[in-house]
Design a protein around this motif. Structure first.
Motif, PDB file in Angstrom:
ATOM      1  N   ALA A  94       0.995  -1.140  -0.052  1.00 56.47           N
ATOM      2  CA  ALA A  94       0.109  -0.103   0.025  1.00 56.47           C
ATOM      3  C   ALA A  94       0.989   1.346   0.065  1.00 56.47           C
ATOM      4  CB  ALA A  94      -0.932  -0.124   1.307  1.00 56.47           C
ATOM      5  N   PRO A 150       2.268   3.013  -4.436  1.00 57.33           N
ATOM      6  CA  PRO A 150       0.941   2.688  -5.117  1.00 57.33           C
ATOM      7  C   PRO A 150       1.442   2.192  -6.820  1.00 57.33           C
ATOM      8  CG  PRO A 150       1.478   4.926  -4.550  1.00 57.33           C
ATOM      9  CD  PRO A 150       2.430   4.045  -3.730  1.00 57.33           C
ATOM     10  N   ARG A 170       2.041  -1.495  -6.813  1.00 53.76           N
ATOM     11  CA  ARG A 170       0.699  -1.988  -6.549  1.00 53.76           C
ATOM     12  C   ARG A 170      -0.025  -2.019  -8.034  1.00 53.76           C
ATOM     13  NH1 ARG A 170      -4.275  -1.984  -5.769  1.00 53.76           N
ATOM     14  NH2 ARG A 170      -5.295  -3.391  -4.064  1.00 53.76           N
TER      15      ARG A 170
END
Length: 145
Positions: A83, A86, A89
């Motif tokens: 998390a 970003p 991810r």
């Protein structure tokens, strides 16, 4: 039992990580792995964390991820929270979508084969395989010529 400070030879590391010694050296050369520490006799030594990284590379490779695509993930520490990254991810989410598309495409292939087996005929009906990841044998041959 292995301790955090224990070091391993390239042979031991190869056996534990499931990679050849040549592959480990190659991954170091291209910057996928950090340069190994050296003993005074110049022999490489690895730590448990290095072995974990090599196992992660093997897993990511099995997902179809390229070595270049892996680099950002390997620079994270083992206890990083995705998390907090970003961009990485989002790249992983997109990679997952690509894998899902490949699965759907392969499912079309399985369905086509099942239909041929069920009809007991190879009579050329319309080809229902539409996936963009599918190439004919001729297209694949031309790709490498």
């Amino acid at each position: 039992m292995m301790s955090e400070n224990e070091v391993f030879s390239i042979k031991e590391t190869s056996e534990q990580a499931g990679l050849s010694e040549d592959t480990i050296r190659y991954y170091e050369k291209i910057g996928l792995l950090p340069r190994a520490e050296r003993k005074p006799n110049r022999h490489r030594v690895y730590r448990l964390e290095d072995i974990h990284t090599m196992k992660l590379i093997t897993c990511l490779k099995k997902t179809g991820m390229s070595l270049e695509e892996m680099k950002p993930y390997l620079q994270m520490s083992m206890d990083s929270d995705l998390a907090d990254f970003p961009d990485e991810r989002e790249m992983l989410v997109n990679h997952r979508k690509k894998v899902e598309a490949q699965i759907a495409s392969l499912q079309q292939v399985v369905d086509f084969i099942d239909e041929k087996l069920e009809k007991r005929s190879m009579y050329p009906d319309e080809c229902p395989i539409t996936g963009e990841n599918q190439m004919s044998v001729f297209e694949k041959q031309n790709l490498f010529s």
